[in-house]
Design an enzyme around this catalytic site. Structure first.
Site, PDB file in Angstrom:
ATOM      1  N   TRP A 232       0.841  -1.189   0.000  1.00 28.32           N
ATOM      2  CA  TRP A 232       0.000   0.000   0.000  1.00 28.32           C
ATOM      3  C   TRP A 232       0.889   1.257   0.000  1.00 28.32           C
ATOM      4  CZ3 TRP A 232      -0.447   3.808   3.922  1.00 28.32           C
ATOM      5  CH2 TRP A 232      -1.392   4.799   3.627  1.00 28.32           C
ATOM      6  N   ASP A 401     -14.508  10.933   0.249  1.00 28.11           N
ATOM      7  CA  ASP A 401     -15.154  10.184   1.337  1.00 28.11           C
ATOM      8  C   ASP A 401     -15.721  11.119   2.421  1.00 28.11           C
ATOM      9  OD1 ASP A 401     -15.859   8.161   3.033  1.00 28.11           O
ATOM     10  OD2 ASP A 401     -13.852   7.306   3.247  1.00 28.11           O
ATOM     11  N   ARG A 477      -9.577  -2.101   7.330  1.00 36.62           N
ATOM     12  CA  ARG A 477     -10.060  -0.719   7.478  1.00 36.62           C
ATOM     13  C   ARG A 477     -11.468  -0.671   8.075  1.00 36.62           C
ATOM     14  NH1 ARG A 477     -11.322   4.419   3.566  1.00 36.62           N
ATOM     15  NH2 ARG A 477     -10.004   5.896   4.650  1.00 36.62           N
ATOM     16  N   LYS A 510     -15.391   8.728  -8.411  1.00 32.18           N
ATOM     17  CA  LYS A 510     -14.205   7.974  -7.971  1.00 32.18           C
ATOM     18  C   LYS A 510     -14.717   6.732  -7.246  1.00 32.18           C
ATOM     19  CE  LYS A 510     -10.197   8.501  -4.875  1.00 32.18           C
ATOM     20  NZ  LYS A 510      -9.547   9.466  -3.977  1.00 32.18           N
ATOM     21  N   TRP A 511     -14.407   5.569  -7.792  1.00 36.10           N
ATOM     22  CA  TRP A 511     -14.931   4.283  -7.288  1.00 36.10           C
ATOM     23  C   TRP A 511     -13.826   3.614  -6.482  1.00 36.10           C
ATOM     24  CZ3 TRP A 511     -19.506   1.539  -9.338  1.00 36.10           C
ATOM     25  CH2 TRP A 511     -19.614   0.217  -8.878  1.00 36.10           C
ATOM     26  N   ASP A 512     -13.983   3.641  -5.169  1.00 33.23           N
ATOM     27  CA  ASP A 512     -12.909   3.180  -4.290  1.00 33.23           C
ATOM     28  C   ASP A 512     -13.172   1.747  -3.815  1.00 33.23           C
ATOM     29  OD1 ASP A 512     -10.607   3.342  -2.776  1.00 33.23           O
ATOM     30  OD2 ASP A 512     -11.187   5.182  -1.729  1.00 33.23           O
ATOM     31  N   MET A 513     -12.166   1.100  -3.255  1.00 30.74           N
ATOM     32  CA  MET A 513     -12.287  -0.270  -2.751  1.00 30.74           C
ATOM     33  C   MET A 513     -11.106  -0.475  -1.826  1.00 30.74           C
ATOM     34  SD  MET A 513     -11.280  -3.626  -3.151  1.00 30.74           S
ATOM     35  CE  MET A 513     -11.941  -5.239  -3.354  1.00 30.74           C
ATOM     36  N   ASN A 514     -11.357  -0.370  -0.518  1.00 28.97           N
ATOM     37  CA  ASN A 514     -10.244  -0.186   0.403  1.00 28.97           C
ATOM     38  C   ASN A 514      -9.809  -1.383   1.234  1.00 28.97           C
ATOM     39  OD1 ASN A 514      -9.164   2.549   0.251  1.00 28.97           O
ATOM     40  ND2 ASN A 514     -11.307   3.116   0.491  1.00 28.97           N
ATOM     41  N   ASP A 582      -1.902   5.922  -3.061  1.00 30.76           N
ATOM     42  CA  ASP A 582      -2.241   6.821  -1.959  1.00 30.76           C
ATOM     43  C   ASP A 582      -1.020   7.596  -1.498  1.00 30.76           C
ATOM     44  OD1 ASP A 582      -4.898   6.515  -1.864  1.00 30.76           O
ATOM     45  OD2 ASP A 582      -4.958   5.169  -0.141  1.00 30.76           O
TER      46      ASP A 582
HETATM   47  C1  DGJ Z   1      -8.459   5.569  -0.298  1.00 33.39           C
HETATM   48  C2  DGJ Z   1      -8.212   6.399  -1.511  1.00 33.39           C
HETATM   49  O1  DGJ Z   1      -7.130   5.933  -2.231  1.00 33.39           O
HETATM   50  C3  DGJ Z   1      -8.054   7.851  -1.077  1.00 33.39           C
HETATM   51  O2  DGJ Z   1      -7.707   8.650  -2.171  1.00 33.39           O
HETATM   52  C4  DGJ Z   1      -9.335   8.295  -0.452  1.00 33.39           C
HETATM   53  O3  DGJ Z   1     -10.363   8.304  -1.407  1.00 33.39           O
HETATM   54  C5  DGJ Z   1      -9.692   7.398   0.705  1.00 33.39           C
HETATM   55  N1  DGJ Z   1      -9.670   6.015   0.337  1.00 33.39           N
HETATM   56  C6  DGJ Z   1     -11.048   7.744   1.256  1.00 33.39           C
HETATM   57  O4  DGJ Z   1     -11.451   6.897   2.237  1.00 33.39           O
END
Ligand code: DGJ
Length: 813
Positions: A232, A401, A477, A510-514, A582
């Site tokens: 990461w 977010d 997370r 922006k389609w996120d996936m954390n 990130d």
């Molecule tokens: C991870 C993304 O990579 C960031 O740019 C941001 O959108 C955060 N998530 C928000 O929780």
């Protein structure tokens, strides 16, 4: 072009040939993939004899192709010692030492197999031999997965024309009747060939233990396997391993996504290959889940490359009559090193992967709220940020977010896709209207594949979250994955996102996936099909992405997965760009973006200027360097513009004007990696280029720097200047006392006043040189400050401290 004569197959692109041959035993012998083995005249003759021509050269083509295949085929008189001889009818065939198009398990080929299935009787032995082949001028994509597509890009070969084509070769298991189709697509103009497979069980229920997408057997050993790894916020580090024996692997086997740990893009080259010379292959997979790329070599001086879904966590049960299709694998080759290979990959991704309205369109300059305020914002703070952005020339405002449910930190609300009215009293529609009134487009952040336990969605549907019923689950997370193998969960995601995307004037998502996956299990799958979970997840996700991108064709989607996870061709089939990392520290980003550049064009990489000290590293990096690095991508800012000095604002305005002027070249130009971490992007017509140089470490008394380019037109003459930036007086520290009539105390009143009005001149380049000189030798740049010889009144010496950078503008005259 694809042509077949008497069991010999030639797949030809502008500069590459791919050949295989069906042996008398029915096994497909792989003969060659790489540099073209035919002349342009022969190519033209083959085209005339093929489905693109009138058949006029047919007889000559047959003889020529059969001669080529015979010359390339291995002439084994007998099986080697300790090898399995295939059968009494074909005692000379030992599959262990034959380069093959596909290898099955149990008949003597003991290398990494293409396919491994368990039959009803428990046996794992298969024997696929040739059945039939067909060639079409139509590119069919997989039905359940994303695939490449063709827009009928043609090339001229002499007086003939060539277009994309597809070949389907069907093999049949002699004993069990199972059919295996290998499907090749040939894209002649960008030197790319793709491969995928479909398996159909004819007579029995089978379990697929592994099925790959690609297999290339090389007639040599000791190749270099280059893969890209990291973690990461530190993705895409190039790793070179020489495969002299054993196996080199790049794999994501359990993360559940193509990731920051291992990207599915890999290269194979020779030990002497450089950026600009030598043999270089590039491979990628149109897939976002667990993947496997491996190069192995054996004692017979053969190497095998295999790629596809990671077999470690995959399995699939096929009932009689059912079919399974693999993701599509991409490959290209160039004789002119990694840069040549990357050029083909970039062209291919731009023309045959990315699609829709935004494919060729300049991407807007954005301001993103994440590093500006994280979860702590109100409508009025967002509007203040937007107002500053609009004043500087930014075009798109992105609310990241924190806008939904009760989301004030990362512990709650994923799944509750309705506005937080405390933060946004007028909702998305009210805010988007106000943003539009400022002259900005409006964009929004979502993370649709996830749920927090603390959410209305989880309270209503705990069984929609991925977990093993009755057993403790782990979180990433603070969140859980939604079970997208289920149609009802897919439908919920589609409906909730349609509501969000339709709730205002939304131009960007922006389609996120954390988080990655743990506790993989679906309540809807029987116990003996749980090994299908991960692949079914992606079939479900792709269905959702297709439905939403089809329903909102004007929206510019940007993929994101905790930064640089899931940076892959599967995502790029739906979303034209992906957030690169990130880590927004420009010095780290220069390396990360260089890593991406091997397989992905700049128009696919999101890159932003953020605050200093940087939020991930606390390093201080000059604003100009932050701009220079981010400008080689889909560009934006991600910092609180309300908090910065007026001189920074002035600088940012200037950066934006510059970026707009050269945006198309920066986003869509032909990109080449240069020595010392430098790079250049050249416009399509070869008239404009921007080169980037980073001073990684400044040392005294070393002032001669040469800038050698790549990709310019040898026959054009170019004017070379640099993007001029002047320097704060304080940069010189107490050295200014060498030039001032009175002594100036560091940080005293006079020093501070002088610093606000006096700037130190930096260097200005002004040279004119032929493209040939720039490409082959390079121009000598102005000296940089190196302790002596500083020209304090002029613009002849550059100040390039550790971490400073430059952009060079190269324009034809
Ligand atoms: C991870 C993304 O990579 C960031 O740019 C941001 O959108 C955060 N998530 C928000 O929780």
């Amino acid at each position: 072009m694809i042509i077949e004569r008497n069991g010999c197959f030639l797949l030809q692109t502008l500069h590459t040939s791919y050949l295989f041959n069906i042996l008398r035993s029915g096994h497909p012998e792989h003969l060659h993939y790489g540099a073209s083995v035919i002349s342009e005249t022969q190519y033209e003759e083959f085209l005339k004899a093929s489905s693109f021509g009138d058949g006029s050269e047919s007889e000559a083509a047959s003889v020529c192709l059969n001669n080529i295949c015979y010359s390339l085929s291995e002439k084994h008189p007998a099986a080697g010692g300790n090898m399995i001889s295939y059968s009494d009818d074909f005692p000379g065939i030992a599959l262990e030492d034959l380069p093959l198009e596909i290898s099955s398990f149990g008949k003597g080929d003991i290398r990494d197999p293409f396919i491994l299935v368990t039959h009803e009787n428990g046996s794992k032995t298969s024997d696929f031999t040739f059945e039939k082949a067909s060639i079409t001028n139509d590119i069919q994509a997989p039905s359940s997965l994303p695939g490449s597509y063709d827009d009928s890009v043609k090339i001229s070969v002499g007086s003939s024309e060539d277009y994309a084509q597809q070949l389907v070769v069907t093999y049949k298991d002699k004993e069990y009747g199972t059919c295996l189709e290998v499907i090749y697509s040939v894209y002649p103009e960008c030197d790319v060939i793709t491969r995928r497979a479909v398996i159909v069980s004819a007579n029995e229920k089978i379990h697929i233990d592994r099925i790959m997408s690609n297999q290339i057997d090389f007639h040599e050993n000791g190749l270099v396997f280059t893969s890209f790894h990291g973690r990461w916020a530190d993705e895409m580090h190039r790793t070179d391993s020489v495969c002299d024996g054993g196996r080199c692997v790049s794999e994501e086997m359990a993360a559940g996504e193509s990731g920051s740990r291992s990207n599915p893009f890999v290269m194979i080259s020779r030990k002497d290959t450089t950026e600009d010379s030598g043999y270089c292959y590039g491979f990628n997979l149109i897939y976002s889940g667990n993947h496997y790329e491996a190069l192995s070599s054996n004692g017979y001086d053969k190497s095998r490359f295999i790629s596809g879904i990671s077999p470690a966590t995959f399995g699939w049960t096929l009932n009689k009559g059912e079919r399974f299709e693999t993701p599509e694998s991409i490959m290209t080759f160039d004789m002119n090193g990694a840069n040549g290979m990357s050029r083909h990959m970039h062209d291919f991704v731009r023309k045959h992967i990315v699609r829709g309205k935004w494919r060729d369109k300049n991407r807007p300059i954005l301001i993103n709220s994440w590093e500006a305020s994280y979860f702590r914002f109100t409508e009025s703070s967002l509007l203040k940020l937007a107002k500053e952005a609009a004043g500087l020339g930014i075009e798109l405002f992105v609310m990241d977010d924190g806008w939904f449910g009760k989301r004030d930190d990362d512990k709650s609300s994923l799944g509750d896709w309705y506005e937080n009215k405390d933060k946004l009293p007028g909702g998305i529609s009210g805010l988007s209207k106000k943003i539009n009134d400022l002259g900005l487009m409006f964009g929004i952040w979502v993370e649709p594949e996830m749920v927090n336990e603390d959410s209305d969605l989880y309270r209503a549907h705990p069984d929609w979250a991925v977990q093993v019923p009755g057993h403790a689950h782990s979180k990433g997370r603070n969140q859980m994955n939604l079970d997208l193998t289920r149609t009802d969960v897919q439908d919920y995601v589609i409906e909730s996102m349609k509501k969000v995307f339709g709730s205002g004037d939304i131009s960007y998502v922006k389609w996120d996936m954390n988080r990655i996956f743990s506790d993989c299990y679906s309540k809807e799958l029987p116990a003996d099909r749980q090994d299908e979970f991960m692949h079914r997840y992606y079939i479900g996700l792709y269905r959702i992405m297709k439905e939403l991108t089809d329903s909102f064709p004007d929206i510019l989607f940007e993929g994101c997965s905790a930064g640089g996870n899931r940076f892959d061709l599967g995502i790029l089939c739906y979303f034209p760009q992906i957030w690169g990392s990130d880590d927004t520290d420009a010095i780290c980003r220069a390396d990360i973006q260089r890593g991406y550049s091997y397989g992905y064009p700049q128009s696919t990489v999101g890159a932003h200027v953020s605050a200093t000290p940087n939020h991930q590293t606390l390093n201080t990096v000059p604003l100009e360097t932050r701009f220079d690095v981010a400008s080689f991508g889909c560009f934006g800012y991600e910092l609180n513009l309300c908090d910065i000095t007026s001189s920074d604002k002035k600088e940012i305005k200037d950066q934006i004007d510059f970026y707009k002027k050269y945006r198309h070249t920066l986003q869509f130009g032909h990109y080449y990696r240069l020595d010392d971490g430098r790079c250049i992007t050249v416009s399509d017509d070869g008239k404009k280029a921007i080169a980037f140089m980073l001073q990684r470490e400044s040392r005294p008394n070393r002032d001669v720097v040469t800038l050698r380019t790549c990709g310019l037109d040898d026959s054009k003459t170019y004017h070379i200047t640099n993007r001029y930036v002047d320097i704060d007086l304080k940069t010189m520290g107490s050295l200014i006392n060498m030039f001032t009539p009175i002594h100036i105390k560091q940080d005293g009143i006079i020093h501070n006043i002088a610093n606000s009005v006096v700037k130190v001149q930096n260097e200005r380049e002004d040279m004119t040189a032929p493209g040939a000189l720039l490409n082959r030798v390079g121009v000598r740049l102005r000296p940089k400050f190196g302790s002596t010889g500083f020209d304090q009144d002029g613009d002849k010496t550059g100040i390039l401290r550790t971490g400073d950078s430059r952009l060079y503008i190269i324009e034809s005259v």
